[in-house]
Every structure is written in C-alpha cells, then in structure tokens.
Write a protein that holds these residues in place. Structure first.
Motif, PDB file in Angstrom:
ATOM      1  N   THR A 194     -16.395  39.426  20.778  1.00 38.17           N
ATOM      2  CA  THR A 194     -16.947  40.769  20.961  1.00 38.17           C
ATOM      3  C   THR A 194     -18.267  40.903  20.226  1.00 38.17           C
ATOM      4  O   THR A 194     -19.169  41.611  20.688  1.00 38.17           O
ATOM      5  N   LYS A 195     -18.375  40.212  19.105  1.00 38.77           N
ATOM      6  CA  LYS A 195     -19.472  40.417  18.168  1.00 38.77           C
ATOM      7  C   LYS A 195     -20.682  39.555  18.550  1.00 38.77           C
ATOM      8  O   LYS A 195     -21.219  39.675  19.638  1.00 38.77           O
ATOM      9  N   TYR A 196     -21.117  38.670  17.692  1.00 35.62           N
ATOM     10  CA  TYR A 196     -22.388  37.980  17.917  1.00 35.62           C
ATOM     11  C   TYR A 196     -22.391  37.101  19.159  1.00 35.62           C
ATOM     12  O   TYR A 196     -23.402  37.002  19.852  1.00 35.62           O
ATOM     13  N   GLY A 199     -22.650  39.633  21.963  1.00 37.96           N
ATOM     14  CA  GLY A 199     -23.893  40.191  21.446  1.00 37.96           C
ATOM     15  C   GLY A 199     -24.426  41.445  22.088  1.00 37.96           C
ATOM     16  O   GLY A 199     -25.503  41.906  21.707  1.00 37.96           O
ATOM     17  N   HIS A 200     -23.695  42.045  23.042  1.00 40.54           N
ATOM     18  CA  HIS A 200     -24.248  43.196  23.743  1.00 40.54           C
ATOM     19  C   HIS A 200     -23.319  44.407  23.774  1.00 40.54           C
ATOM     20  O   HIS A 200     -23.557  45.363  24.514  1.00 40.54           O
ATOM     21  N   THR A 244     -28.225  33.476  24.833  1.00 38.05           N
ATOM     22  CA  THR A 244     -29.300  33.934  23.946  1.00 38.05           C
ATOM     23  C   THR A 244     -28.860  33.988  22.488  1.00 38.05           C
ATOM     24  O   THR A 244     -29.575  34.527  21.639  1.00 38.05           O
ATOM     25  N   LEU A 245     -27.674  33.449  22.179  1.00 40.02           N
ATOM     26  CA  LEU A 245     -27.167  33.510  20.801  1.00 40.02           C
ATOM     27  C   LEU A 245     -28.162  32.971  19.773  1.00 40.02           C
ATOM     28  O   LEU A 245     -28.404  33.632  18.751  1.00 40.02           O
ATOM     29  N   GLY A 324     -22.564  42.957  15.410  1.00 41.02           N
ATOM     30  CA  GLY A 324     -23.042  41.791  16.141  1.00 41.02           C
ATOM     31  C   GLY A 324     -23.739  42.068  17.449  1.00 41.02           C
ATOM     32  O   GLY A 324     -24.113  41.129  18.154  1.00 41.02           O
ATOM     33  N   GLY A 325     -23.937  43.337  17.807  1.00 41.45           N
ATOM     34  CA  GLY A 325     -24.653  43.650  19.025  1.00 41.45           C
ATOM     35  C   GLY A 325     -26.150  43.700  18.792  1.00 41.45           C
ATOM     36  O   GLY A 325     -26.634  43.667  17.654  1.00 41.45           O
ATOM     37  N   VAL A 326     -26.905  43.803  19.877  1.00 39.13           N
ATOM     38  CA  VAL A 326     -28.362  43.864  19.750  1.00 39.13           C
ATOM     39  C   VAL A 326     -28.800  45.151  19.059  1.00 39.13           C
ATOM     40  O   VAL A 326     -29.882  45.213  18.477  1.00 39.13           O
TER      41      VAL A 326
END
Length: 377
Positions: A194-196, A199-200, A244-245, A324-326
C-alpha cells in the motif's frame, strides 16, 4: 541488472498472448484446463494468476529473493505468515511496532494459544535471554513505526539461525530500494505494498518474499488455503506504481532529510526521530544497514496543544493515516495509527500526545517547509 531496470522489467516481459508491452490485467476467476485432469499454468485465480505472478516475480527480484507472494492487504500478509505457527509456539516480537500488528498478535493470535512476548530487540542480550525451547519466530520492524528505532538485522539473524528460529522483517518504511533484509540474513521480508511500493494511495496490498524453498511452500499453501491473495486489478496498479519506485524514493528521501534538519532547529520541536540525522542514536547502524532513509519519520513538539494546532492548520500536508504516497501526510500515533494499543502500553513506549509522524511526499520541499512553518505555532 540494476534496481531501476528490475523495477521496470523483472517478471514483466511482453505478454505471450498478443505481445502487450505493459502487463495486461487477467480479470478472470478461472482458467480452462488444457486436457482432462490437466490444468495449464493457472487454474483458479485464488491459487494463481498471470498478473499476480508477474508482480510477485518483480518484488522477489527487487528484494533479492527467489519466491514472492502478494496479498490483499499488508495485514493479510502478516496474518498469513503468522499462521505458520501453532498454539504453544513462542514468538518474540519487537516491542515498538505498528499498532495493527500489535492488535493482530494480542487480540487474535495470543487468545488462540500462541505465546507472544514483546522484547526490546535493540538489546541483543535481551533477545538471547528471551529465547526458549519453543521459540519459533522473531518478528522485527526496522525502522520501527513510529519511533524510528533500528534493529541490527544481521546480528538478530546470527542469533536465530543456529536455533532454527524463523526471522521476519517488515521492510515497509524503506522499501527494497533502501534496505534488503534477505541480504542481511533475515528469512522472510514483508511489506505493506500500500505504501512506497505502490506509492499512489489507491491500493491496499501486502507482500512476502523469501529465499527458503520450505518457507515458500508454506506461504504458498497458506495464501491459497486462506484466500488472502491480491486481486488482479490491484496487482496491475501495484505493478504500475513499482516502475517509478526508485525515482520516487530518491525524492522522498531528500525531501524528508531536508525537513528533518529544518525541524531540528525549530524552537517548538523537542526531538526529531530520523535515522539520517547525526543526532539519531543509531545513525552509524543506519549507514551500515541502509542505503537511504526513506520519507517517513517522527518528531516531538513541546506539548499536545502544539501538536493539535499543527495537525489542524496545515494546507498541503493531509491529516490521514498511511504513508508512502506521492502526497505528504501527517498523523498523531496517539490518536490514530496506534490507538488500538492500550494507553499504558502507548505511554510505556513513549507513544505520547507530543509525537507526530510525517510521511513526506514528492512535492517541492520549499512548499512543504512553508506549510509546516505556518502551522507550528
């Protein structure tokens, strides 16, 4: 191949059916048998799915593992892994951990007869003293959520392996871009993807990766038997995010470190808990064990009222759980992510009203600092 290349290509070659460059979504529950009593590579999506397999292979490659499994949520991953153990088994758990994991251990597993013991795993002598003949697993987070304590994974693995104890590490805060627990001797690494990794902030999901064939077989059986696997569409979204990580993690890392330095100089901030700062008591371990620091950290303000004003007067940072989202998020563990812990446990761990956890996004760092400066009064 380098990490940046693996993130885009590992497990994700052109689709064999029509040559699609981007992995298609196999949004189907069932697959035709090739012949009587002869299924193809997949027979039923709970057991396996082409979209899911590509994501699992990709995440395994990024962690330096051989076997990857993805789950409907991060907690589904944890619950599935912990189902390897039985009543009477002794589990050693680091005492500073995510509130949802604490709730699973104390409210679900302990009443079923598992012996759950919380230990400060920064103290290796305390770990050695806690091991019993029936100790089957050691569960770690590093950095811990939300106090940003670090655990020496190599040392923990060295203690556990001769005794046949399975070691776990929740690697959510750093992602495999900045930390690879399997390389440090840990048996199973898990994530809330869910997090990095995604990432969204548009998917809830989890993952587990290992190099051990026996452990892999157990995880695969439990994932299928419990029905905890990630759905194909969510796998597609997570796979899109993971491409894109590397570039996202670099921006998360630089933004967070700049904000941590700024907060450290603020008169209403009493402590900044960021392993990239020289003031962090385990800064040397961070440099040895991690290649970067991620985008999530915590800090303390002078009192609960300052915290309340900060949390309610931000314009860019969103008051919300997760990380961890943008986008940048901020929360108070006392009232949010760790509310499921009893008050006396929270206070013992210093998860108090003055503590703020921040997930720094990829916006321009000057705008983020200006937002914080306006809100800390």
């Amino acid at each position: 191949m380098k990490f940046e290349t693996l993130a885009i290509h590992a497990g994700q070659g052109p689709d064999p059916a029509y040559g699609a460059v981007m992995s298609p979504i196999y949004q189907t529950s069932t697959f035709a048998f090739q012949d009587y009593n002869q299924p193809g590579p997949f027979d039923y999506t709970r057991s396996g799915n082409p979209t899911r397999k590509q994501l699992e292979d990709c995440l395994a490659a990024l962690e330096g593992g051989k076997f990857g499994y993805v789950f409907a949520t991060g907690m589904a991953a944890s619950a599935t892994l912990l189902s390897m153990f039985n009543a009477g088994d002794h589990l050693i758990i680091h005492d500073d951990l995510y509130g949802g994991t604490y709730r699973l251990l104390v409210s679900v597993l302990a009443p079923k007869g598992m012996e759950v013991e919380f230990v400060n795993l920064r103290d290796l002598d305390a770990l050695r003293a806690a091991i019993k003949p029936n100790t089957k697993g050691i569960w770690t987070e590093t950095p811990t959520n939300p106090l940003m304590n670090l655990l020496d994974l190599s040392a923990i693995a060295e203690i556990a392996k001769p005794k046949g104890i399975v070691t776990f590490c929740d690697n959510t805060f750093l992602s495999p871009f900045y930390q690879r627990p399997l390389d440090l001797g840990i048996d199973i690494v898990m994530h809330s993807t869910t997090k990095y990794i995604n990432g969204h902030s548009d998917v809830v999901a989890g993952a587990a990766i290992t190099n051990d064939p026996e452990l892999s077989d157990k995880i695969k059986m439990l994932q299928n038997a419990m029905g905890t696997a990630q759905a194909p569409f969510d796998c597609f979204l997570t796979m899109r995010g993971v491409k894109t990580l590397p570039v996202r993690m670099e921006r998360h890392n630089s933004n967070a470190l700049a904000i941590a330095h700024w907060l450290e100089a603020h008169p209403k901030v009493t402590q900044v808990l960021h392993p990239g700062l020289e003031s962090h008591p385990q800064h040397e371990l961070a440099k040895r064990q991690m290649s970067g620091y991620g985008g999530t950290f915590s800090f303390r303000v002078t009192d609960g009222e300052v915290a309340k004003h900060l949390l309610t007067h931000l314009k860019i940072f969103v008051l919300a759980e997760s990380l961890g989202g943008v986008e940048s998020l901020i929360e108070q563990p006392w009232t949010m992510t760790h509310l499921s812990m009893p008050e006396d446990v929270r206070r013992k761990l210093t998860l108090t009203e003055d503590l703020i956890r921040i997930s720094v996004g990829i916006e321009h760092v000057d705008d983020l600092i200006a937002d914080l400066e306006e809100a800390i009064k």
